[in-house]
Scaffold this motif. Structure first.
Motif, PDB file in Angstrom:
ATOM      1  N   ALA A 126     -67.294 -16.839 -36.464  1.00  0.00           N
ATOM      2  CA  ALA A 126     -68.716 -17.045 -36.202  1.00  0.00           C
ATOM      3  C   ALA A 126     -69.595 -16.611 -37.366  1.00  0.00           C
ATOM      4  O   ALA A 126     -70.753 -17.033 -37.473  1.00  0.00           O
ATOM      5  CB  ALA A 126     -69.127 -16.282 -34.936  1.00  0.00           C
ATOM      6  N   GLU A 127     -69.073 -15.772 -38.247  1.00  0.00           N
ATOM      7  CA  GLU A 127     -69.858 -15.331 -39.399  1.00  0.00           C
ATOM      8  C   GLU A 127     -70.249 -16.498 -40.290  1.00  0.00           C
ATOM      9  O   GLU A 127     -71.287 -16.460 -40.952  1.00  0.00           O
ATOM     10  CB  GLU A 127     -69.058 -14.290 -40.191  1.00  0.00           C
ATOM     11  CG  GLU A 127     -68.866 -12.975 -39.460  1.00  0.00           C
ATOM     12  CD  GLU A 127     -67.983 -12.029 -40.240  1.00  0.00           C
ATOM     13  OE1 GLU A 127     -67.506 -12.423 -41.332  1.00  0.00           O
ATOM     14  OE2 GLU A 127     -67.747 -10.896 -39.767  1.00  0.00           O
ATOM     15  N   CYS A 128     -69.409 -17.525 -40.342  1.00  0.00           N
ATOM     16  CA  CYS A 128     -69.690 -18.692 -41.188  1.00  0.00           C
ATOM     17  C   CYS A 128     -70.246 -19.867 -40.381  1.00  0.00           C
ATOM     18  O   CYS A 128     -70.377 -20.976 -40.899  1.00  0.00           O
ATOM     19  CB  CYS A 128     -68.415 -19.134 -41.906  1.00  0.00           C
ATOM     20  SG  CYS A 128     -67.626 -17.830 -42.860  1.00  0.00           S
ATOM     21  N   SER A 139     -70.923 -19.161 -25.293  1.00  0.00           N
ATOM     22  CA  SER A 139     -69.578 -18.912 -25.825  1.00  0.00           C
ATOM     23  C   SER A 139     -69.360 -17.422 -26.064  1.00  0.00           C
ATOM     24  O   SER A 139     -68.326 -16.850 -25.695  1.00  0.00           O
ATOM     25  CB  SER A 139     -69.364 -19.684 -27.133  1.00  0.00           C
ATOM     26  OG  SER A 139     -69.510 -21.069 -26.931  1.00  0.00           O
ATOM     27  N   TRP A 140     -70.362 -16.809 -26.674  1.00  0.00           N
ATOM     28  CA  TRP A 140     -70.279 -15.366 -26.892  1.00  0.00           C
ATOM     29  C   TRP A 140     -70.189 -14.615 -25.574  1.00  0.00           C
ATOM     30  O   TRP A 140     -69.448 -13.623 -25.450  1.00  0.00           O
ATOM     31  CB  TRP A 140     -71.498 -14.874 -27.677  1.00  0.00           C
ATOM     32  CG  TRP A 140     -71.293 -14.818 -29.158  1.00  0.00           C
ATOM     33  CD1 TRP A 140     -71.859 -15.607 -30.102  1.00  0.00           C
ATOM     34  CD2 TRP A 140     -70.439 -13.912 -29.864  1.00  0.00           C
ATOM     35  NE1 TRP A 140     -71.415 -15.262 -31.360  1.00  0.00           N
ATOM     36  CE2 TRP A 140     -70.546 -14.213 -31.254  1.00  0.00           C
ATOM     37  CE3 TRP A 140     -69.591 -12.892 -29.490  1.00  0.00           C
ATOM     38  CZ2 TRP A 140     -69.846 -13.516 -32.220  1.00  0.00           C
ATOM     39  CZ3 TRP A 140     -68.884 -12.197 -30.458  1.00  0.00           C
ATOM     40  CH2 TRP A 140     -69.022 -12.506 -31.814  1.00  0.00           C
ATOM     41  N   SER A 160     -61.167 -12.629 -33.736  1.00  0.00           N
ATOM     42  CA  SER A 160     -61.036 -13.916 -34.434  1.00  0.00           C
ATOM     43  C   SER A 160     -62.308 -14.741 -34.294  1.00  0.00           C
ATOM     44  O   SER A 160     -62.807 -15.323 -35.271  1.00  0.00           O
ATOM     45  CB  SER A 160     -59.842 -14.697 -33.886  1.00  0.00           C
ATOM     46  OG  SER A 160     -58.652 -13.978 -34.046  1.00  0.00           O
ATOM     47  N   PHE A 161     -62.835 -14.816 -33.073  1.00  0.00           N
ATOM     48  CA  PHE A 161     -64.058 -15.577 -32.856  1.00  0.00           C
ATOM     49  C   PHE A 161     -65.218 -14.959 -33.635  1.00  0.00           C
ATOM     50  O   PHE A 161     -66.029 -15.666 -34.242  1.00  0.00           O
ATOM     51  CB  PHE A 161     -64.391 -15.619 -31.366  1.00  0.00           C
ATOM     52  CG  PHE A 161     -65.616 -16.430 -31.046  1.00  0.00           C
ATOM     53  CD1 PHE A 161     -65.557 -17.815 -30.960  1.00  0.00           C
ATOM     54  CD2 PHE A 161     -66.845 -15.810 -30.835  1.00  0.00           C
ATOM     55  CE1 PHE A 161     -66.691 -18.565 -30.677  1.00  0.00           C
ATOM     56  CE2 PHE A 161     -67.974 -16.555 -30.556  1.00  0.00           C
ATOM     57  CZ  PHE A 161     -67.903 -17.940 -30.477  1.00  0.00           C
ATOM     58  N   SER A 162     -65.272 -13.634 -33.636  1.00  0.00           N
ATOM     59  CA  SER A 162     -66.337 -12.939 -34.361  1.00  0.00           C
ATOM     60  C   SER A 162     -66.279 -13.247 -35.853  1.00  0.00           C
ATOM     61  O   SER A 162     -67.312 -13.489 -36.499  1.00  0.00           O
ATOM     62  CB  SER A 162     -66.220 -11.431 -34.113  1.00  0.00           C
ATOM     63  OG  SER A 162     -67.199 -10.732 -34.815  1.00  0.00           O
ATOM     64  N   LYS A 163     -65.085 -13.274 -36.401  1.00  0.00           N
ATOM     65  CA  LYS A 163     -64.938 -13.547 -37.832  1.00  0.00           C
ATOM     66  C   LYS A 163     -65.305 -14.987 -38.157  1.00  0.00           C
ATOM     67  O   LYS A 163     -66.008 -15.257 -39.151  1.00  0.00           O
ATOM     68  CB  LYS A 163     -63.501 -13.253 -38.253  1.00  0.00           C
ATOM     69  CG  LYS A 163     -63.271 -13.326 -39.752  1.00  0.00           C
ATOM     70  CD  LYS A 163     -61.869 -12.863 -40.117  1.00  0.00           C
ATOM     71  CE  LYS A 163     -61.669 -12.897 -41.628  1.00  0.00           C
ATOM     72  NZ  LYS A 163     -60.301 -12.432 -42.000  1.00  0.00           N
TER      73      LYS A 163
END
Length: 978
Positions: free
Chosen positions: A821-823, A837-838, A816-819
């Motif tokens: 973070a794309e925007c 955070s990562w 969820s965080f990865s998705k």
């Protein structure tokens, strides 16, 4: 149609010879056959011209065409007569030119798969195959097809193949003999054990064994450019069962095994020990009889070599398997007993000559392996070695060897207990407790710990006359020892003695040396003796007396006995013991609460002292209430809340300290418990989470909110609480920096509670955290919020608290965080917090998940190396090292990575980061090809020189290892040379 389609006439042969694309029409031909427009036998007739053509090349085309056609047909289409005809047709083709053979073999494989194929069809095929087709003269693929035909027919009807007699066996042996391709060999090695166990070899046992054993031991190294390479270990593992597949191979295998076991090649020794272990599954015990002395000599040599742990372990496994196999003969001959006694005599000599603990442990480990392998062996070993070990200990001056003897006695007793032979060695084991007493009576911590550990194992052998001297030593340790490990084992030992002799322990300990009144009055080692008493309270015979006495102290007013300070210690001891599920089961805790009103007593003390005693001293009371609540049945939990919650809620309005009581009552309730107070409690808790300036209060409040959201049943209960939460937060102002920091923490706990229960609602709160992350003022708070979500805590959201814990919630958070973070737009002023955070996300995400996102993660990791944030670097360097060892993607970024790692090797603020960066540099040199590394070799060697003089020894050691590996890059014989 017939006039237009060549397969309806002899023109088919001409088209195939002309090679004009007729193969592309096979699907159409199959459709016509399936629709009964043409018969397959008619097509064979029309192929006559090409199949009997004088040129082998044309006949090859014809057979290849027909085989491709056959492979496309449904396996239930042909009748039994048609299948028999085609099978005979293919068998006859084996006499044709060698160019035709590949298509014949491939076609016959298709025939075998036909539903109406009869196993009797294979006899003629095998006769012609073995006579006309020299297997090892064919190409690799054709040899594989021959082996596959044999395997498929064997699986179809092994009984019929057995009936073909020795001619079939000889033909099979001849086909295999001389195979060199590793993929074909792996196929054969996996098939042969099944074949050998089913098909009698007759007088061909030796011939078959010679054909197989010529590959032993496997000496093979795959090509580095082979994408589907077979490894040496795969071949070795597959060959081993072949060599010992049938009992008839016994003597032949032993001769081969002993010869290779005595070689100087390490791999030959390992393979031989594995073969010996595997052979014990199939060979008869008498197969080993002529070789036992030689086998023990070889095994012993490998056990006592000092440099190779893998070889040592393999030798122990082989010895264990051999003893187990021989034990079945214990009632038929003396070979087994002689073998075990021979081992015993050899090892006794080594023990007597031992001068170091390592030598002693190596020797006794052999005896334990032998005793573990068979009951009969354990009787022999235990009867001889228990008195011998005690004698050796008494006459040896080395403390390490004496302690080793105590540990050996414990291990040997455990093995004897496993085999249920204690009654057979009763005289020998009866002397062990006195030996333990001698050890614990010495004023040396290591002796005492080893003696108590041994006594715990042999507690069933302890006689009542030794209880008093043991208790004297144990209580002395509890009262005066400052060593936590000695104190822990002393308490455990009193516990096991109490279970065996409850009346004696009650008299000597509970009502004697550790009587509660005397303990509290002496003011000396109070905590340790209270811990002992609370530990004993878990035993049914002691529970009532000890708990009642402790709770009397808790409920007394501070003026009655002047015990104000001691009460906190009593509560601490109770909390520590009751939280130990190995001592107190949930049923036991519930019973204590039911019989003694534990929660009421502790709450009364907290109410009395909450204004005067610090939170640290009261915290054990809160924990004790929480642990007790978690163990109660649902109805009892509801009663407790009804009884205490209203008054606590009222007091919370006056003093925020009462939130700790509220949290201890509600945090551990079952998810099915719910009443009207929950909404009020949530509202009160939210006030503290948002308004309090006390960080501990805010954390407790956030945690309790999370518990409510995690445990509330979906439906009206959950909706009521969730709506209350959203309504409350909607009224909070967002222009106050201090308030926004508190809200971000609250969002983290809400998201954590929801994602852990598998609810999609967590995404809403995660997005709020990312909004905070985008602000320079709150980005660090947002990073810490993500840390809260990903980090497990023993005090919040655990199964002990009856919370819902999804096994995959961390993976879901990563995705969820990865998705999201794309925007995400990463500004320079928030970049460090973004990277942090990562780091918090990646640190807790399983490595198997990260493997699927390598291309996304590696750039983030590399970019993080420029920041001086210790928490960030500790995670990212670890992840970089992992990817170096498992993936080649980092190799394309070495120009950037290497200078950053070298710089981190001199990171002043953290020794751990210096070590991790040096370890990563070592792995880069160890894992990547020389061609990638040579351009950077000299620069790295120069830049690593300062690390060799680091003030920390561990850093210097790692630096030497890393620099040495870089120095070897490109050297002659270097392992990674191209």
């Amino acid at each position: 149609m017939e006039s237009e389609s060549p397969w309806y006439s002899s023109l088919l042969s001409d088209r195939i010879i002309a090679n004009d694309g007729i193969t592309d029409e096979i699907q159409t031909i199959v459709a016509d056959i399936t629709a009964n427009h043409i018969n397959l036998l008619t097509i064979i007739e029309n192929l006559g011209g090409v199949l009997i053509h004088k040129e082998p090349e044309s006949r090859e085309k014809g057979m290849s065409f027909f085989t491709k056609l056959l492979k496309q047909l449904p396996n239930n289409l042909l009748t039994e007569t048609e299948v028999r005809f085609i099978a005979k047709f293919y068998a006859d083709r084996l006499k044709d030119n060698h160019r035709v053979i590949p298509a014949v073999l491939e076609g016959y494989l298709s025939i075998i798969d036909m539903k109406n194929y009869s196993i009797e069809n294979c006899e003629e095929f095998f006769i012609l195959l073995f006579r006309e087709v020299p297997c090892q003269s064919q190409v690799r693929q054709d040899r594989y097809h021959i082996y596959l035909i044999i395997k498929k027919l064997f699986e179809k009807n092994s009984g019929y193949l057995k009936s073909l007699g020795t001619d079939f066996v000889y033909g099979t042996i001849s086909s295999i003999d001389g195979e060199r391709d590793p993929r074909n060999l792996l196929f054969l090695f996996n098939f042969l054990p099944m074949f050998l166990s089913e098909v009698p070899l007759g007088h061909l046992n030796e011939e078959m064994f010679e054909v197989i054993s010529c590959y032993y031991p496997i000496d093979f190294h795959p090509s580095p450019n082979d994408p589907e390479a077979v490894t040496r270990q795969e071949l070795a593992n597959a060959l081993c069962p072949c060599l010992c597949a049938i009992p008839e191979f016994g003597e032949l295998c032993m001769v081969l095994l002993i010869e290779k076991l005595d070689s100087h090649l390490r791999l030959a020794k390992l393979d031989s020990l594995q073969l010996l272990t595997e052979s014990c599954r199939t060979f008869k015990a008498d197969s080993y009889a002529p070789f036992l002395r030689t086998l023990w000599t070889s095994i012993q040599r490998e056990i006592f070599q000092k440099t190779d742990d893998e070889l040592n372990m393999a030798a122990h496994k082989a010895l264990s398997a051999l003893v187990t196999k021989l034990s079945i003969t214990v009632n038929t001959d003396q070979g087994f007993e002689s073998f075990v006694k021979g081992i015993l005599i050899s090892i006794q000599t080594r023990i007597a000559e031992s001068t170091t603990a390592i030598q002693f442990l190596q020797a006794v480990r052999v005896l334990l392996t032998t005793a573990n392998a068979a009951k009969e062996a354990c009787v022999i070993i235990a009867a001889a070695m228990i008195p011998a070990a005690m004698t050796f200990s008494d006459f040896n001056s080395s403390q390490r060897l004496q302690i080793g003897c105590l540990e050996f006695l414990g291990d040997l007793y455990a093995v004897a207990k496993h085999w249920d032979i204690l009654h057979m060695i009763k005289e020998q084991i009866g002397a062990i407790p006195q030996h333990c007493l001698n050890a614990v009576s010495m004023p040396v911590k290591e002796f005492q710990i080893a003696g108590f550990k041994l006594l715990i194992k042999v507690i069933n052998e302890l006689q009542s006359d030794l209880v008093l001297p043991f208790v004297e030593v144990l209580i002395h340790n509890v009262q005066y020892s400052h060593e936590s490990d000695l104190l822990s084992i002393s308490v455990e030992t009193v516990h096991v003695i109490a279970r065996k002799y409850p009346e004696l322990t009650m008299s000597l300990v509970v009502k004697g040396k550790c009587h509660l009144n005397s303990v509290l009055c002496e003011k000396k080692a109070v905590e340790k003796r209270l811990l002992l008493l609370s530990n004993l309270a878990s035993i049914d015979d002691f529970t009532k007396i000890i708990i009642e006495e402790m709770l009397k102290v808790v409920t007394n007013s501070q003026d009655e006995a002047g015990l104000k300070c001691s009460v906190a210690r009593v509560v601490e001891a109770l909390s520590e013991s009751i939280s130990n599920s190995n001592l107190f089961s949930e049923h036991k805790v519930a019973q204590i609460e039911s019989d003694h009103s534990l929660i009421d007593s502790v709450l009364a003390w907290i109410f009395r002292e909450i204004q005067d005693i610090s939170h640290d001293k009261l915290s054990h009371g809160y924990q004790l209430i929480s642990h007790t609540m978690s163990s109660l049945p649902r109805e009892k939990q509801q009663q407790m809340l009804c009884k205490h919650a209203p008054s606590v809620l009222e007091k919370c309005k006056q003093n925020e300290k009462y939130l700790f009581i509220l949290e201890s009552l509600y945090s551990s309730v079952d998810h099915s418990v719910f009443d009207d107070t929950f909404q009020i409690v949530l509202s009160t808790t939210l006030d503290f989470a948002v308004m309090s300036d006390n960080e501990i209060i805010r954390t407790k409040a956030c945690g309790l909110c999370a518990h409510f959201l995690n445990k509330a049943e979906y439906g009206p209960k959950f909706e009521l609480l969730y709506d209350e939460l959203k309504k409350y937060l909607s009224m909070c102002p967002t222009n106050n920096q201090n308030l926004c920091t508190k809200l971000t923490l609250l969002y983290a706990w809400i998201a954590k509670a929801l994602v852990m229960r598998g609810s999609d609602l967590f995404l809403f709160w995660l997005q709020k955290i990312l909004v905070a992350l985008s602000s320079p003022d709150y980005s660090r708070d947002a990073a810490e919020a993500l840390h809260v979500i990903m980090t497990d805590s023993p005090d919040y959201l655990t199964p002990r608290h009856h919370c819902r814990v999804s096994l995959l919630y961390k993976q879901r958070m990563f995705q969820s965080f990865s998705k999201l973070a794309e925007c995400f737009i990463v500004k320079e002023e928030i970049k460090e917090s973004y990277m942090l955070s990562w780091a918090y996300i990646l640190a807790k995400t399983p490595k198997t998940v990260l493997n699927d996102e390598v291309e996304k993660i590696v750039p983030l990791v590399i970019d993080s190396l420029v920041y001086g944030n210790k928490e960030l670097l500790l995670v990212m360097v670890d992840i970089l090292t992992y990817f170096v060892k498992t993936n080649s993607i980092v190799a394309s970024s070495l120009q950037t990575v290497l200078p950053r790692l070298v710089k981190l090797s001199q990171y002043v603020e953290s020794m751990d980061i210096r070590i991790k960066s040096l370890q990563c540099l070592y792995e880069i040199a160890n894992c990547y090809r020389t061609i990638y590394l040579l351009p950077y070799k000299q620069d790295v060697l120069f830049d690593l020189a300062p690390a060799l003089d680091d003030k920390k020894r561990l850093v210097r050691n790692t630096a030497v290892k890393a620099r040495t590996r870089w120095f070897l890059i490109g050297a002659p014989g270097e392992a990674k040379e191209n």
